[in-house]
Structures are given as C-alpha cells and as structure tokens.
Design a protein around this motif. Structure first.
Motif, PDB file in Angstrom:
ATOM      1  N   ILE A 154       5.302  12.214  10.398  1.00 20.89           N
ATOM      2  CA  ILE A 154       4.792  11.235   9.433  1.00 20.89           C
ATOM      3  C   ILE A 154       5.410  11.489   8.064  1.00 20.89           C
ATOM      4  O   ILE A 154       5.331  12.600   7.528  1.00 20.89           O
ATOM      5  CB  ILE A 154       3.255  11.296   9.327  1.00 20.89           C
ATOM      6  CG1 ILE A 154       2.608  10.949  10.666  1.00 20.89           C
ATOM      7  CG2 ILE A 154       2.755  10.344   8.242  1.00 20.89           C
ATOM      8  CD1 ILE A 154       1.090  11.031  10.651  1.00 20.89           C
ATOM      9  N   ALA A 155       6.020  10.464   7.505  1.00 16.80           N
ATOM     10  CA  ALA A 155       6.593  10.550   6.164  1.00 16.80           C
ATOM     11  C   ALA A 155       5.568  10.020   5.159  1.00 16.80           C
ATOM     12  O   ALA A 155       5.414   8.813   4.989  1.00 16.80           O
ATOM     13  CB  ALA A 155       7.883   9.739   6.084  1.00 16.80           C
ATOM     14  N   ARG A 160       1.889   3.842   0.430  1.00 15.75           N
ATOM     15  CA  ARG A 160       1.186   3.139   1.514  1.00 15.75           C
ATOM     16  C   ARG A 160       0.739   4.101   2.606  1.00 15.75           C
ATOM     17  O   ARG A 160      -0.276   3.880   3.258  1.00 15.75           O
ATOM     18  CB  ARG A 160       2.103   2.065   2.117  1.00 15.75           C
ATOM     19  CG  ARG A 160       2.439   0.932   1.155  1.00 15.75           C
ATOM     20  CD  ARG A 160       1.300  -0.040   1.033  1.00 15.75           C
ATOM     21  NE  ARG A 160       1.425  -0.917  -0.128  1.00 15.75           N
ATOM     22  CZ  ARG A 160       0.614  -1.940  -0.381  1.00 15.75           C
ATOM     23  NH1 ARG A 160      -0.375  -2.215   0.445  1.00 15.75           N
ATOM     24  NH2 ARG A 160       0.784  -2.662  -1.465  1.00 15.75           N
ATOM     25  N   ILE A 161       1.503   5.150   2.794  1.00 18.81           N
ATOM     26  CA  ILE A 161       1.119   6.226   3.713  1.00 18.81           C
ATOM     27  C   ILE A 161       0.689   7.374   2.823  1.00 18.81           C
ATOM     28  O   ILE A 161       1.507   8.033   2.175  1.00 18.81           O
ATOM     29  CB  ILE A 161       2.295   6.626   4.632  1.00 18.81           C
ATOM     30  CG1 ILE A 161       2.800   5.403   5.401  1.00 18.81           C
ATOM     31  CG2 ILE A 161       1.863   7.719   5.604  1.00 18.81           C
ATOM     32  CD1 ILE A 161       4.056   5.654   6.216  1.00 18.81           C
ATOM     33  N   ILE A 162      -0.629   7.609   2.762  1.00 15.22           N
ATOM     34  CA  ILE A 162      -1.195   8.428   1.691  1.00 15.22           C
ATOM     35  C   ILE A 162      -2.048   9.585   2.226  1.00 15.22           C
ATOM     36  O   ILE A 162      -2.412   9.622   3.400  1.00 15.22           O
ATOM     37  CB  ILE A 162      -2.056   7.565   0.745  1.00 15.22           C
ATOM     38  CG1 ILE A 162      -3.222   6.928   1.522  1.00 15.22           C
ATOM     39  CG2 ILE A 162      -1.195   6.503   0.072  1.00 15.22           C
ATOM     40  CD1 ILE A 162      -4.175   6.124   0.656  1.00 15.22           C
ATOM     41  N   THR A 163      -2.372  10.510   1.324  1.00 12.77           N
ATOM     42  CA  THR A 163      -3.322  11.572   1.603  1.00 12.77           C
ATOM     43  C   THR A 163      -4.601  11.282   0.815  1.00 12.77           C
ATOM     44  O   THR A 163      -4.694  10.278   0.095  1.00 12.77           O
ATOM     45  CB  THR A 163      -2.770  12.946   1.188  1.00 12.77           C
ATOM     46  OG1 THR A 163      -2.692  13.007  -0.250  1.00 12.77           O
ATOM     47  CG2 THR A 163      -1.394  13.189   1.779  1.00 12.77           C
ATOM     48  N   SER A 164      -5.560  12.187   0.916  1.00 11.86           N
ATOM     49  CA  SER A 164      -6.825  11.999   0.203  1.00 11.86           C
ATOM     50  C   SER A 164      -6.603  11.934  -1.311  1.00 11.86           C
ATOM     51  O   SER A 164      -7.342  11.251  -2.025  1.00 11.86           O
ATOM     52  CB  SER A 164      -7.789  13.132   0.539  1.00 11.86           C
ATOM     53  OG  SER A 164      -7.217  14.396   0.250  1.00 11.86           O
ATOM     54  N   VAL A 269      -3.679   9.649   5.898  1.00 14.91           N
ATOM     55  CA  VAL A 269      -3.481  10.784   6.798  1.00 14.91           C
ATOM     56  C   VAL A 269      -4.493  11.859   6.415  1.00 14.91           C
ATOM     57  O   VAL A 269      -4.393  12.479   5.351  1.00 14.91           O
ATOM     58  CB  VAL A 269      -2.047  11.341   6.697  1.00 14.91           C
ATOM     59  CG1 VAL A 269      -1.863  12.499   7.677  1.00 14.91           C
ATOM     60  CG2 VAL A 269      -1.025  10.239   6.961  1.00 14.91           C
ATOM     61  N   ALA A 270      -5.483  12.049   7.279  1.00 10.62           N
ATOM     62  CA  ALA A 270      -6.576  12.987   6.997  1.00 10.62           C
ATOM     63  C   ALA A 270      -6.759  13.912   8.192  1.00 10.62           C
ATOM     64  O   ALA A 270      -7.816  13.933   8.831  1.00 10.62           O
ATOM     65  CB  ALA A 270      -7.859  12.226   6.687  1.00 10.62           C
TER      66      ALA A 270
END
Length: 467
Positions: A154-155, A160-164, A269-270
């Motif tokens: 996962i990039a 748009r593709i995020i962490t907390s 992504v959690a």
C-alpha cells in the motif's frame, strides 16, 4: 555539557509522566521531544484529537433526535467540518500547553530535537534550530512511542490513501470511506465520519472487529454499528489498493477466494501501529532491538544497557497511553529505590465509540483456552431506568468470576459511559473482590453503574433483580 540524573526521550503520556515523577523524586530531569509541541502521538494526533472529533460528531448525531425529547430545532442542521477540526486543534493546543506548564512547574529541562545515543551515558540532541548539543545522563528512559503501520503493497500518499494522522484533519467529509482494519482506531474514526454523512466500509482480516477484546463485545458493537449504517467485511485479506484521481479502489479476498472490490474517495489504513526507534542509534548504547522492532526489556523495564529503561508503545504489551503512564511511574520509582509494580492483567482497554466498549482482566475466550472453570453473569443496559431515561439502551455488562472462589477474573461491558464505568472493575479486581462483594455494594439509583451490580448478582446464583 549539560548533566542530568535522568533524561527521557519522548514526551508522550509515558515520557512526560515519567519525567514528572522523576522530578518529584528529586532527580535532575530532562526531556527530549522531536516535535515543537509536547504530548506525543496521544495528545497531538491520537487519543485527544480523536475524542474531540468523536464528541463533536456525537453532538451532531444527537441533534437529529432532539424531537424525541420534545425539542424542536427549526432550519437545517449543517456540519461545518472546518470549524469542527478547528475546535479539535484548540483542544489539542490547550492540552499540550498544559504539559509545557507541568514541565516548567517541575523544573524539567525541555530540549526540542531528535535524541540519539552517543553511548550509554551520552545523548546527542539534534535541535530543531539546526544546532546540536550532547547531554550526559546517569539514567535514560526511552519513550519514543509508535507510528501507524501499513501493508507493504500500500502506497500511503496522505491525500486519499491516509493514516489516522490525516484522518484527524480532513477538509471534507468523505462520500465513501473505506477502512482497512477493524481495530480501535479504524472503528472510532469510522464512526466519526459515519455520523457526519459518509458511507463507511470496514475490511478486516480476522473474523470479527476489535479482535483483542471479549467476543461478546465485538458481536454487540458490530450489531449496533450495522444498525447505524456501517458496513463490515470480516475475514477478508486486502491484496491491492490503488488510486486514480480522487477514486481509491480496494480489492480483497475472503476465506474462499472470492474477490471483494470497494471503490471510495478515501481509504484509511488502520492496521495497527509499530514501535518507533528511528534515529535512536540504540546499538551505540548497547540497547537491543527485537525482531518485532521493540526495545527489549526485563521485568523492571530495564534494557540490555543497565542504566537505560524503556516504556510504552516501544516495548512489549498493549499500546495504551495509560499503560505507558503506569510504566513511566514504575521506572521512576524503581530508580529511586522503591518497589513499584504493575499488574498488566488489570490494564483496561477502551473503545470510545458510542456505545463505548471497555474490558479488563480475562476474556471468556482466554478462560476457556486456559481451562479455568468460571461462571458468567450479564445484565442489559435496556433494563436500567437511567438508560431508558437517556435513550441509551444498547449494550450490557458481563462479569466473569472463578467458579470455586467467586473472585472476579474479568469484566467486559458495552454501553453508555463504559469508559468510566470500567474503573469500578479495575478497583474491584485490584483488591481481589468477589462477584458477591460487588453484588452487596450499594449503587446509586438511577445510574448506569447499576448494571455492574446486576451483572455481579447474575454471576452469583443468577440473582439479578431487574430482568
């Protein structure tokens, strides 16, 4: 060269509490923090900001049901996300400022910069202003915490593709938020944006959400969140996450190999957190890092270097702020020649959704696996007068007690105010209370806490009074 009795690297809940306790005990103490604000992940991009957003979104959700209480609100209720995020930041700033005040009050020297070991008694501080300074310290406490984990394919672009971290400062409410990971972080932030109008889908590798807690809590929370509109895809292994413009596609396979394809405008992504030791140069001090990236410690939280200790997320055990605090106090008192202890079985776990989820001690699954004979008693919140009065009917309290001695082995609950109610369980178990002890205690009426008394009664010969 500045000299200190104790230097703490990291100013999260474990680090700053350790520093305060060291100072209280008479040690000349310093604390090193790489960021410009104190408080670490918890205060800046974790516990505190997420609870602020949970509170704000809860108020918005409650407003939709004011008419049920005879309160009529004219006009359309709108979400001002920018204002909500602004308030969240104000809460963070006030809290971090409070930590700075405590450092000054306790005469703790604060260094802003990255701390790295030169050797076991010397630490280089690469300061944020571009300069550096070497400190000499008799003892050092590593409290560098953790960072969000990801999956190797996962990039994370933080857009748009995020962490907390990014989820706490969104500029818009997602149309469809896909969350990878059904643990505490994913579920809490998922409920925030679900309340604000997002479609939320949770993809979890294991067969249930919040897998570290009692299975009964997981089942109940799943039921409640489904009723609120959250969608779950458990027993699914994510295999691909791609982005094209504002669209994010998540592909996963179930246990039978069937492919799931979800398309959203954001993907959170959690999948957990990893210990953070980057730049610490631990090997120069003789501090061993395990294969899992944790600092290796003994029962006194002492590392492989005799004068260096480590606490919190960077060592083994649950990644919880209050666990780190207890460890910080324990190390400080141990250095002062005292004999502190921590019973890790009595560190409670909490999920701050609504209803709240909390547990302490052994789960039913753990007791069964260990072959321990136990008895269980539960009581639903919907049977409480206080719950009916406030319309908080979801959930239950479950008490697990030894089948022979009646000693409480675990308590698990989901419902209103469980994050606070779990403290009663911790106190009871700290003093090795029996279910009968709790059942005999007077609990004020009407309160949510009465569910604990009733569950204890249920565990003692099925004596619950109100079911």
């Amino acid at each position: 060269m500045s000299q200190f009795d104790v230097t703490v690297i990291g100013s999260g809940p474990g680090g700053y509490v350790a520093a305060i306790r060291c100072a209280q005990l008479g040690f000349k103490t310093a604390i090193i923090e790489k960021y410009s604000t104190l408080g670490g992940t918890c205060l800046n991009v974790g516990c505190i900001p997420s609870k602020a957003l949970l509170a704000s979104s809860h108020h918005y959700e409650e407003l939709q049901h004011f008419a049920d209480h005879g309160i009529e609100v004219s006009g359309k209720v709108k979400v001002n996300l920018a204002k909500m995020i602004e308030r969240k930041q104000q809460v963070v700033d006030q809290t971090c400022g409070g930590i700075k005040f405590l450092m000054d009050k306790n005469k703790i020297t604060v260094f802003e910069g990255v701390g790295s070991f030169v050797d076991a008694t010397h630490i280089n501080v690469a300061k944020n202003d571009g300069t550096s300074e070497v400190l000499e310290s008799k003892y050092t406490i590593i409290a560098t915490g953790s960072k969000p984990s990801s999956l190797p394919f996962i990039a994370v672009d933080k857009e748009r593709i995020i962490t907390s971290t990014e989820a706490l400062k969104m500029t818009e409410v997602p149309k469809h938020l896909v969350i990878i990971g059904g643990g505490v972080i994913g579920i809490e932030l998922g409920q925030v944006y679900l309340r604000l109008g997002a479609q939320v889908s949770v993809v979890e590798y294991l067969d249930r959400i919040i897998p570290g807690m009692d299975a009964g809590l997981s089942k109940e929370l799943t039921k409640v969140l489904k009723k609120q509109g959250m969608k779950f895809y458990t027993s699914h292994k994510v295999k691909e996450v791609t982005r094209k413009g504002k669209a994010v596609t998540v592909k996963a396979d179930d246990a039978k190999g069937n492919e799931l394809v979800l398309e959203g405008d954001y993907c959170l992504v959690a999948v957990g957190r990893r210990p953070y030791t980057d730049g610490l140069n631990a090997e120069a001090a003789g501090v061993k890092i395990t294969e899992r990236g944790q600092v290796e410690v003994n029962d006194h939280l002492q590392t492989t270097a005799a004068n260096i200790y480590a606490i919190g997320d960077v060592v083994r055990g649950a990644m919880l702020a209050h666990k780190a605090e207890e460890e910080g106090v324990m190390v400080a008192e141990y250095l002062a020649g005292q004999r502190p202890h921590i019973d890790y079985n009595l560190i409670p776990g909490v999920v701050y959704t609504w209803p709240e989820v909390a547990g302490v001690g052994k789960t039913e699954e753990q007791l069964k696996e260990a072959g321990i004979a136990y008895k269980a008693g539960s009581f639903p919140f919907k049977a409480l007068g206080r719950a009916r009065a406030s319309a908080d009917l979801d959930g239950f309290v479950k008490v697990l007690a030894d089948a022979k001695t009646d000693e409480i082995l675990g308590m698990h609950m989901i419902g209103a105010r469980c994050a606070d109610l779990i403290a009663e369980a911790v106190v009871a178990m700290e003093f090795r209370a029996s279910a009968e002890d709790l059942a005999r205690m007077s609990h004020a009426h009407p309160t949510f806490a009465e569910a604990i008394k009733e569950a204890a009664l249920a565990a003692t010969d099925n004596r619950a009074l109100h079911v």
